[in-house]
Motif scaffolding. Structure first.
Motif, PDB file in Angstrom:
ATOM      1  N   GLY A  39      -1.765   8.104   3.960  1.00 34.28           N
ATOM      2  CA  GLY A  39      -0.447   8.601   4.334  1.00 34.28           C
ATOM      3  C   GLY A  39       0.594   8.189   3.317  1.00 34.28           C
ATOM      4  N   GLN A  40       1.729   8.844   3.371  1.00 34.35           N
ATOM      5  CA  GLN A  40       2.848   8.586   2.454  1.00 34.35           C
ATOM      6  C   GLN A  40       2.370   8.613   1.002  1.00 34.35           C
ATOM      7  OE1 GLN A  40       4.986   5.074   3.685  1.00 34.35           O
ATOM      8  NE2 GLN A  40       5.631   6.000   5.598  1.00 34.35           N
ATOM      9  N   TYR A  41       1.849   9.776   0.616  1.00 29.90           N
ATOM     10  CA  TYR A  41       1.285   9.934  -0.725  1.00 29.90           C
ATOM     11  C   TYR A  41       1.583  11.346  -1.214  1.00 29.90           C
ATOM     12  CZ  TYR A  41      -2.318   9.686  -4.399  1.00 29.90           C
ATOM     13  OH  TYR A  41      -3.002   9.676  -5.590  1.00 29.90           O
ATOM     14  N   SER A  42       2.216  11.434  -2.363  1.00 28.14           N
ATOM     15  CA  SER A  42       2.485  12.737  -2.957  1.00 28.14           C
ATOM     16  C   SER A  42       2.394  12.623  -4.473  1.00 28.14           C
ATOM     17  CB  SER A  42       3.871  13.261  -2.540  1.00 28.14           C
ATOM     18  OG  SER A  42       4.878  12.314  -2.807  1.00 28.14           O
ATOM     19  N   SER A  43       2.163  13.758  -5.130  1.00 27.78           N
ATOM     20  CA  SER A  43       2.102  13.741  -6.583  1.00 27.78           C
ATOM     21  C   SER A  43       2.357  15.128  -7.139  1.00 27.78           C
ATOM     22  CB  SER A  43       0.748  13.211  -7.069  1.00 27.78           C
ATOM     23  OG  SER A  43      -0.278  14.110  -6.731  1.00 27.78           O
TER      24      SER A  43
ATOM     25  N   ILE B  13      11.390  12.517  -5.610  1.00 31.98           N
ATOM     26  CA  ILE B  13      10.952  13.461  -4.584  1.00 31.98           C
ATOM     27  C   ILE B  13       9.631  12.956  -4.033  1.00 31.98           C
ATOM     28  CG2 ILE B  13      10.262  15.843  -4.098  1.00 31.98           C
ATOM     29  CD1 ILE B  13      11.886  16.683  -6.567  1.00 31.98           C
ATOM     30  N   GLY B  14       9.522  12.856  -2.746  1.00 30.88           N
ATOM     31  CA  GLY B  14       8.268  12.425  -2.122  1.00 30.88           C
ATOM     32  C   GLY B  14       8.008  10.949  -2.346  1.00 30.88           C
ATOM     33  N   TYR B  15       6.728  10.611  -2.441  1.00 31.33           N
ATOM     34  CA  TYR B  15       6.305   9.224  -2.612  1.00 31.33           C
ATOM     35  C   TYR B  15       5.666   9.051  -3.988  1.00 31.33           C
ATOM     36  CZ  TYR B  15       6.963   9.007   2.419  1.00 31.33           C
ATOM     37  OH  TYR B  15       7.505   9.062   3.660  1.00 31.33           O
ATOM     38  N   SER B  16       5.414   7.837  -4.361  1.00 32.08           N
ATOM     39  CA  SER B  16       4.788   7.544  -5.643  1.00 32.08           C
ATOM     40  C   SER B  16       3.425   8.208  -5.729  1.00 32.08           C
ATOM     41  CB  SER B  16       4.629   6.032  -5.806  1.00 32.08           C
ATOM     42  OG  SER B  16       3.805   5.749  -6.899  1.00 32.08           O
ATOM     43  N   GLY B  17       3.106   8.751  -6.908  1.00 30.36           N
ATOM     44  CA  GLY B  17       1.817   9.397  -7.098  1.00 30.36           C
ATOM     45  C   GLY B  17       0.728   8.458  -7.559  1.00 30.36           C
ATOM     46  N   THR B  18       1.033   7.190  -7.743  1.00 27.74           N
ATOM     47  CA  THR B  18       0.031   6.261  -8.259  1.00 27.74           C
ATOM     48  C   THR B  18      -0.956   5.807  -7.186  1.00 27.74           C
ATOM     49  OG1 THR B  18       1.561   4.424  -7.915  1.00 27.74           O
ATOM     50  CG2 THR B  18       1.518   5.435 -10.102  1.00 27.74           C
TER      51      THR B  18
ATOM     52  N   ILE C 157      -0.272   4.180   2.601  1.00 28.33           N
ATOM     53  CA  ILE C 157      -1.066   3.891   3.797  1.00 28.33           C
ATOM     54  C   ILE C 157      -2.500   4.368   3.570  1.00 28.33           C
ATOM     55  CG2 ILE C 157      -1.352   4.360   6.261  1.00 28.33           C
ATOM     56  CD1 ILE C 157       1.673   4.993   6.352  1.00 28.33           C
ATOM     57  N   ASN C 158      -3.456   3.496   3.805  1.00 24.91           N
ATOM     58  CA  ASN C 158      -4.879   3.837   3.804  1.00 24.91           C
ATOM     59  C   ASN C 158      -5.444   3.422   5.155  1.00 24.91           C
ATOM     60  OD1 ASN C 158      -5.813   4.567   0.901  1.00 24.91           O
ATOM     61  ND2 ASN C 158      -4.441   2.828   0.638  1.00 24.91           N
ATOM     62  N   TYR C 159      -6.244   4.269   5.763  1.00 24.26           N
ATOM     63  CA  TYR C 159      -6.791   3.902   7.063  1.00 24.26           C
ATOM     64  C   TYR C 159      -8.145   4.549   7.293  1.00 24.26           C
ATOM     65  CZ  TYR C 159      -4.918   8.471   8.366  1.00 24.26           C
ATOM     66  OH  TYR C 159      -4.630   9.815   8.411  1.00 24.26           O
ATOM     67  N   GLY C 160      -8.851   3.999   8.247  1.00 27.35           N
ATOM     68  CA  GLY C 160     -10.130   4.545   8.664  1.00 27.35           C
ATOM     69  C   GLY C 160     -10.387   4.161  10.104  1.00 27.35           C
ATOM     70  N   VAL C 161     -11.079   5.016  10.828  1.00 29.84           N
ATOM     71  CA  VAL C 161     -11.415   4.751  12.225  1.00 29.84           C
ATOM     72  C   VAL C 161     -12.891   5.067  12.404  1.00 29.84           C
ATOM     73  CG1 VAL C 161     -10.996   5.384  14.628  1.00 29.84           C
ATOM     74  CG2 VAL C 161      -9.096   5.361  13.016  1.00 29.84           C
ATOM     75  N   ASN C 162     -13.641   4.089  12.898  1.00 26.59           N
ATOM     76  CA  ASN C 162     -15.066   4.276  13.137  1.00 26.59           C
ATOM     77  C   ASN C 162     -15.355   4.005  14.607  1.00 26.59           C
ATOM     78  OD1 ASN C 162     -17.733   4.810  12.265  1.00 26.59           O
ATOM     79  ND2 ASN C 162     -18.174   2.617  12.360  1.00 26.59           N
ATOM     80  N   VAL C 163     -16.027   4.951  15.265  1.00 33.17           N
ATOM     81  CA  VAL C 163     -16.367   4.805  16.679  1.00 33.17           C
ATOM     82  C   VAL C 163     -17.858   5.053  16.835  1.00 33.17           C
ATOM     83  CG1 VAL C 163     -15.980   5.681  19.007  1.00 33.17           C
ATOM     84  CG2 VAL C 163     -14.075   5.590  17.395  1.00 33.17           C
ATOM     85  N   GLY C 164     -18.527   4.177  17.563  1.00 30.60           N
ATOM     86  CA  GLY C 164     -19.959   4.347  17.792  1.00 30.60           C
ATOM     87  C   GLY C 164     -20.333   3.986  19.212  1.00 30.60           C
TER      88      GLY C 164
END
Length: 197
Positions: A74-78, A42-47, A51-58
């Motif tokens: 994203g795509q993370y469940s436990s 069920i869902g995604y791996s909990g380990t 997807i990891n992301y970041g957005v920086n605007v200056g």
């Protein structure tokens, strides 16, 4: 699950006897026994999130500077097993969420029910199930900063080379899909210290 369903069901549970208000489990393999053979992904791996992301605007303009940073996964469940164990059997710290737990009176009156029957002992509700497997995907406004650097001509009089005044805010807003507002999607401990702002 209702008492009528329990009485009329051919299903047997290998991990206890369901009560009215408990979760209803699916007999995936059709053998009339609810056990480990009925467990499916069920869902995604909990380990770790997929997807990891970041957005920086200056931006900088005439001495003013503005920076904003968003971070998320994203795509993370436990399965928050400690959450239901602590709530039902140890601390009872999340009363606000459980005020809509199943009771016979609430069921008969057609009241809002968002949580299974509470228990002071381990019940069939404590087996891993999709209710406690939560989507931990989120996006967080991690950092926002507005600053102003004073002109050097003004600072010469005071003998200062550079002076910047700024306001900085961290962890202002988190957008997530958790069922409980007190949990932080980044933490594994449901009773840990909440994220600071």
């Amino acid at each position: 699950i209702s008492q009528e369903e329990i009485d009329n069901s051919p299903l047997k549970y290998s991990f206890g006897n369901p009560r009215p208000g408990d979760f209803r489990y699916v007999d995936v393999n059709g053998d009339n026994i609810i056990d480990e053979k009925d467990q499916v992904p069920i869902g995604y791996s909990g380990t770790a999130p997929r997807i990891n992301y970041g957005v920086n605007v200056g931006v900088n303009y005439k001495g003013f500077d503005f920076n904003i940073f968003f971070q998320g996964v994203g795509q993370y469940s436990s399965f928050w097993s400690e959450h239901n164990v602590y709530e039902n059997m140890k601390l009872g710290t999340y009363y606000g969420y459980h005020k809509n737990a199943w009771t016979a009176e609430r069921w008969q009156k057609g009241g809002k029910i968002t949580y299974p029957a509470l228990s002071t002992n381990r019940s069939t509700n404590h087996i891993a199930n999709d209710f406690f497997i939560q989507n931990r995907s989120f996006i967080r406004l991690k950092n926002i900063e507005l600053g102003y650097t004073l002109p050097k001509e003004l600072l010469k009089v005071a003998g200062v080379q550079n002076l910047r005044i700024y306001i900085n805010c961290q962890n202002l807003i988190t957008w997530d899909k958790l069922r409980m507002s007190h949990l932080d999607p980044e933490k594994n401990d449901p009773i840990g210290y909440p994220i600071t702002k």
